[in-house]
Design an enzyme around this catalytic site. Sequence first.
Site, PDB file in Angstrom:
ATOM      1  N   GLY A 134     -15.431   4.656  15.499  1.00 21.85           N
ATOM      2  CA  GLY A 134     -14.958   3.914  16.671  1.00 21.85           C
ATOM      3  C   GLY A 134     -16.040   3.612  17.687  1.00 21.85           C
TER       4      GLY A 134
ATOM      5  CG  LEU B 151     -11.507  -8.538  18.771  1.00 21.66           C
ATOM      6  CD1 LEU B 151     -12.051  -8.406  17.372  1.00 21.66           C
ATOM      7  CD2 LEU B 151     -10.532  -9.738  18.809  1.00 21.66           C
TER       8      LEU B 151
ATOM      9  NE  ARG C 206      -6.146  -1.857  11.269  1.00 26.03           N
ATOM     10  CZ  ARG C 206      -6.352  -1.204  12.414  1.00 26.03           C
ATOM     11  NH1 ARG C 206      -7.558  -0.764  12.715  1.00 26.03           N
ATOM     12  NH2 ARG C 206      -5.362  -0.965  13.237  1.00 26.03           N
TER      13      ARG C 206
ATOM     14  CD  GLU D 166      -8.630   1.725  26.208  1.00 24.63           C
ATOM     15  OE1 GLU D 166      -8.552   0.477  26.165  1.00 24.63           O
ATOM     16  OE2 GLU D 166      -9.186   2.384  25.315  1.00 24.63           O
TER      17      GLU D 166
ATOM     18  NE  ARG E 235      -3.683  -0.256   2.256  1.00 26.62           N
ATOM     19  CZ  ARG E 235      -4.938  -0.030   1.817  1.00 26.62           C
ATOM     20  NH1 ARG E 235      -5.407   1.211   1.754  1.00 26.62           N
ATOM     21  NH2 ARG E 235      -5.715  -1.008   1.458  1.00 26.62           N
TER      22      ARG E 235
END
Lengths: 462, 462, 462, 462
Positions: free
Chosen positions: B304, B284, B289, B364, B149
């Site tokens: 999101g 996750l 992805r 987090e 890409r």
Amino acid sequence: MGPLQDIPHVDILAPVTRYARTARVPDQAIRELDEAIARATGDAGEPGPTYIEFPTDVLRTTVTANLIPQDWITAKPARRNIPYDALVADAVAAIRSAKRPLVVSGRGARKAGDAVVRFLDTADALYLDTQESRGLVPSDHKAVVGAVRAAAMSQADLVITLGRKLDYQLGFGSPAVFPDARFLRIADTASELIDNRRGAPEILASVDLTLDALSKALGNNAGQRDAGWLNGLRDKHQERIAKGKTTPAPQFGADGNIHPLAIFDAIRNSVAEDYIAIADGGDLLSFARVGLEAGTYLDAGAFGCLGIGVPFAVAASLAFPDRQVVSVNGDGAFGFNAMEIDTAVRHGAKAVFIVSNNAAWNIERYDQEVNYGGRIVGTTLRHSDYAAMARALGAHGERVENPGDLEGAIQRGLKNAPAVIDVITSQDAVSSDAQKGLGFVPDYQPLIAWDEAERKRRGERS
Amino acid sequence: MGPLQDIPHVDILAPVTRYARTARVPDQAIRELDEAIARATGDAGEPGPTYIEFPTDVLRTTVTANLIPQDWITAKPARRNIPYDALVADAVAAIRSAKRPLVVSGRGARKAGDAVVRFLDTADALYLDTQESRGLVPSDHKAVVGAVRAAAMSQADLVITLGRKLDYQLGFGSPAVFPDARFLRIADTASELIDNRRGAPEILASVDLTLDALSKALGNNAGQRDAGWLNGLRDKHQERIAKGKTTPAPQFGADGNIHPLAIFDAIRNSVAEDYIAIADGGDLLSFARVGLEAGTYLDAGAFGCLGIGVPFAVAASLAFPDRQVVSVNGDGAFGFNAMEIDTAVRHGAKAVFIVSNNAAWNIERYDQEVNYGGRIVGTTLRHSDYAAMARALGAHGERVENPGDLEGAIQRGLKNAPAVIDVITSQDAVSSDAQKGLGFVPDYQPLIAWDEAERKRRGERS
Amino acid sequence: MGPLQDIPHVDILAPVTRYARTARVPDQAIRELDEAIARATGDAGEPGPTYIEFPTDVLRTTVTANLIPQDWITAKPARRNIPYDALVADAVAAIRSAKRPLVVSGRGARKAGDAVVRFLDTADALYLDTQESRGLVPSDHKAVVGAVRAAAMSQADLVITLGRKLDYQLGFGSPAVFPDARFLRIADTASELIDNRRGAPEILASVDLTLDALSKALGNNAGQRDAGWLNGLRDKHQERIAKGKTTPAPQFGADGNIHPLAIFDAIRNSVAEDYIAIADGGDLLSFARVGLEAGTYLDAGAFGCLGIGVPFAVAASLAFPDRQVVSVNGDGAFGFNAMEIDTAVRHGAKAVFIVSNNAAWNIERYDQEVNYGGRIVGTTLRHSDYAAMARALGAHGERVENPGDLEGAIQRGLKNAPAVIDVITSQDAVSSDAQKGLGFVPDYQPLIAWDEAERKRRGERS
Amino acid sequence: MGPLQDIPHVDILAPVTRYARTARVPDQAIRELDEAIARATGDAGEPGPTYIEFPTDVLRTTVTANLIPQDWITAKPARRNIPYDALVADAVAAIRSAKRPLVVSGRGARKAGDAVVRFLDTADALYLDTQESRGLVPSDHKAVVGAVRAAAMSQADLVITLGRKLDYQLGFGSPAVFPDARFLRIADTASELIDNRRGAPEILASVDLTLDALSKALGNNAGQRDAGWLNGLRDKHQERIAKGKTTPAPQFGADGNIHPLAIFDAIRNSVAEDYIAIADGGDLLSFARVGLEAGTYLDAGAFGCLGIGVPFAVAASLAFPDRQVVSVNGDGAFGFNAMEIDTAVRHGAKAVFIVSNNAAWNIERYDQEVNYGGRIVGTTLRHSDYAAMARALGAHGERVENPGDLEGAIQRGLKNAPAVIDVITSQDAVSSDAQKGLGFVPDYQPLIAWDEAERKRRGERS
């Protein structure tokens, strides 16, 4: 409020612009400007004012040229959209099956004048302009039936809108106003395509390209018209126009001062054919709708932004230095920006500013008198000497107190522009807007004329 | 705050919808609904959620049928726009003169898959999808170079965007990311046409109609390509894909629990080809992805919006009752709407909900550990027994603690859906998002990968 | 919508918070936080939720301590305001001249319970609490006349509001509801002082300080009361209370399932005196207003924010670990945040969650049945096994299908908390809210009871 | 935009008012008006402009008197708040322990002049006014040290703010500006109490009542002062004032036209002691800050709303018909509302309007010359004959081209008001604002003078 730099300008402007934004990143300022211009000119929806502000620190930053891609600073062509074949076919079928088709043009048709004429000729439809597309079709074209507007709308079986919202001036497209009509809607922006009544079909494409595609597809077969209807409305229209032309405007109000309508006769007799007319005011605008004729015309619009009479005229004069510009202003509205006569002088803007000086905000004065018990507060002015003021600022200035002097004064104004013609007019000439009451908003917001039909449709007591 | 009826719902919704309005006039409610639907489906700009609320008094009013024009309740065809001839010619010239053309598709190309393939074949261009148009072009098409890409973007001399914004995933179109590219932009909505980089030309028309017009106009002459570039990138892409396929996913994290990536291998080996995949979570999503492949794919999107994993799957199952639906959820995200398993049972929605149960909001938690001094607050959970919970609510439920049991469990889940497969996963599997830090927003907001190039372009210290 | 970092969170939150802001400058973050807390706690007007967001780049910046003035991080005392002497004198005069004084307390009186009692004793006034200040005055105080609320309001000649808005629950202070009353208003925030009816006088000061100042100034001379009125209302109140106590709640609905009101009797017989009660739901809330008594009480409030039953109880349990907490939830409302039982288990929050499981959004179901032609859509649920779900998540769980088992189950729940008591209740028990219709908003927005008086006052047909 | 009645006036006004609302229910219109007035005058927070609009249909409705409770139409007393005893004690302790106390007054102290003087005498503190409370303390009071403002702020150990925000004019209260100070804050509105620096204590109460309570509590014991500091600053202040008085203002600019500062000398020598001074403009305001002295003074304020010079003067003249009113206007600013001279004539408003006619928007002209490469666009005007314009409108008008003629002209203007004195001034007199650059906003928004200290504090390169 805090200091200047704390004011939320974007919040203030957002409600009256298509787009409002602060450009905060210096090397993105040109891109932001490119987008603001794109949106103003209609690249992302209905064109209209956009607002972009550059903080001082951005203005003061020097950005190196290599950070600015060429595509941001290249001029872009106007959007052009071709109508979809299947929808053109649907539209042709709708037109062919109509007996009483009516075309109504608006803002989005402004540059499509020739295509509109070709289409009217091909489709044998009647035609109504609206305030925002005045002068699009020559007033002597056989399709024009502006003097029988209400009848045309209430009897049409197919209404073709061209770049025109169905707003309050068109009764919001209500069946009360258009009891028999199906709609065919054509516009290059969705905001003029889907409001209030949906078209069958709706064509989101350039108006001129669409009309030409329709004319071509119709060919020699536009369907069968109700000839009695077409001719009946045309004849009635002609009759009313003729009557209007032979009836002279009143020269005096009851108090002996000049009648505002006399101003328009004098203009008609004084100007070149391609002159630009501008009207500003309350009462004055109501009179101008009847009396002021011009191929190019500007006023405060639906927004009702009083004070545009002087600055619009300055701008028109500078944009078209070879054409005459005549701005007719109520004295109340004139006061907002009369000072820009100084701007006209400074920049050599050769406009003629006519003031209808009746020493009043007359719609409001009349409203107070008739509807609020006669207590007149803050709605009377003086017959201030605007001509002398103009001379003080370096413009030509004349006061006119007799209708017979109007033409001479206007002609001298045109020769010596910028010029102010200060006409002492009568408070006793009551405009149709004053009679209706300023800003009266019935429950459902259409204008009075439609509203009675609307209430009837809903079975309410009017 | 006042009572329920005083809450300004429209103000709350307006920032996240295309259009938000209260319908206050009973006999206009259907028209308002027609407009809200029209805007949601793209009749007046980019499609997306719209909000319309009907006050209770409007809901309770009965309106007579004659007040509702037929055009409000007739289904409308989707907008179709034909590209303007002159712009098609400009685009053909741009394509013919390109050596290294790259096509990037987005939301607005979703229904144009076949036309995209025809165009790629005709134009001999390379192709990149983006998250919002995954699966549009078969992954084995020779134009597809998704594994290289960055190189494709940085070397292309013509970038053709199809219904795609130049947003943060495309480095905002910056020359830092596309140093050599001119842009050709095609979209049926302005918001995907003019942002950040202007096209030369820009074509506002239906993507499929435009691509087919281009393919036809190009004919056998698409210009001269830089064959070395095309083949080099294709080979590199194939090489990476092959390597990925032969490298097995890790089965365990450092703590001995299952590695999240093992889940995707098990899915791949268990599902029908036309299955629908849904991913929800933080970490996750980052793993998905890489590992989750499906022709039909849904996730929380750029917005999101955590918690969509269960309800999206319920909806997909009901919309496509004959296809398998597998939803993979981080345990944190799962908690938002886990209760909707009850809804799945109630409505017979046959989805399989896989929970990656690592007992943490792991991005987090990792962030607190690494970037905020190791104080872990509110980011750990329990290995709660979601399978038992599912059984309590009437669904099939299994817990999996060994990677070898994954496939069997998923297959049983598919058979007995709705089902929850509760997989005990490792906190020690650090996703790429966790490494970057969740939600890190550099000065100019592109993602890290592009940002370094961007900073270099601007001559800043990175 | 764009990516997460582009979402205008402040715009979304602003309509439902007192203050919403993004803190963008790292060394000002503590000051911004100090201000957000100050506003939340009432330092700048009515207290309530405030929103402040810190972008990730601000969170990641380390600020040196010397840039943070001490005054930003020092705890501030609550505002205390002394009433102005002249207004105290005016208030005393108003009280002395009143025959039928009525005190109504609200949010702003919450911490002034003792002063309210002292004042009621001194002034010999009647008293009504409101939802937001339940339990402020002991229910056996002789001033309390809650069971004759409407009569008290319609007959009072002086209404003294204490930190209470005149909102829909008080008929907006309309003369229709308070035909004979003059108002004396006392509050420490303007929003509870000037709305709808102006006080003569209005005292903007701490409620307790003001009441004590009034008690002191009144001394032994509070004026002459209408003893017949006072005693008549007190007697009627006592009579109704007594009748309520001797009338047992219904145990079953028509379908043979438990009647929701039976739950409250069982609670009353099971809890300690200082227990904390929480209610959540639609129908359930309507029943709880009648049946659920507690000195400390929380519900969704006027805002109607369903789903608070579980999280409020978790928070109450953690804040008061030594007190019993009982949360009663409609099954619809329970579903929003039932998953937080996992949170209760994780944090050891020892609350008892009772679910009134009637397998319906029963107000809406009833509304559809009665007002919308009987088409039931999306308003029925299952008698899902919430007790099993609780056990799956590690909490105590019991299902109750017989009213006689309620007390035992609740007592076991209190012992083994966190616990879910899943009570199968009847859909046939129609609450008063369901009968009125949920959310019905008459023209002028007061509730039904007042609205009839209001319409009569305005001379309208009801 | 739609028609007039569709414009969202409230949205436009909301950002610049304290409160903005549409009153839609006729019988609530008086209540809405009562609330709008209450908020404007400070009953619910900081006083300031509020906006309320009445739709025409509301205006046209007649409401029966019985629907309007008396409390809506009764005048309300201004709020008075007594300071809380404990906070008064804290404040006294703070004052007693201060060596170098400084009092700064603002908007909220405007009506507390006498109490401020009493407090300054009792507390032996130094004093600074600010633009919004000019003239509050007599300029010859020994506490006044306005000429050594920066030193006083940087050396004070206790800063007592009276109804004053710590805004950009006070360096936002930053330790960079007040390195040694603790704050004691007193205000009757929270917005002037908690911004930027928290007080220890903060007293939310009427400023005069608070100061008198402090004076009384201090009695003869205000603590020990640093006499060297007090006297040193007082002496330095006196010295600068004396020097200013003996240094005559410049009479001419480099181009030979009158220097704007000469105008203020002429005013000082012509007016009565209680005259009202008004200043409007950019450069002009910068000069006026130095040269224009008056006990009553108005200007465009922090908001920078150009054009107020004429209308403020008209209003002041009508409000105080027995006092002289002198308005000094830059010619650019004058142009906005020069037309209101007609209003002055019409209403007999006896103000003197002095125009500093330098034929330029001189800050911008200078800015373009110095900072933008010298391209002068749209920032030059003409030496238009404003005196002649005034005469045309019926006012007295004189042009002055020589400084020696200024006093005579002003005196004749005062005698023959309304009058315009059109003074040809020099473009070469560069104001301090022009040198700094108009509207320059450094990163952290304090003014230049403070900003250098601020940057130093933060360890940045200035």
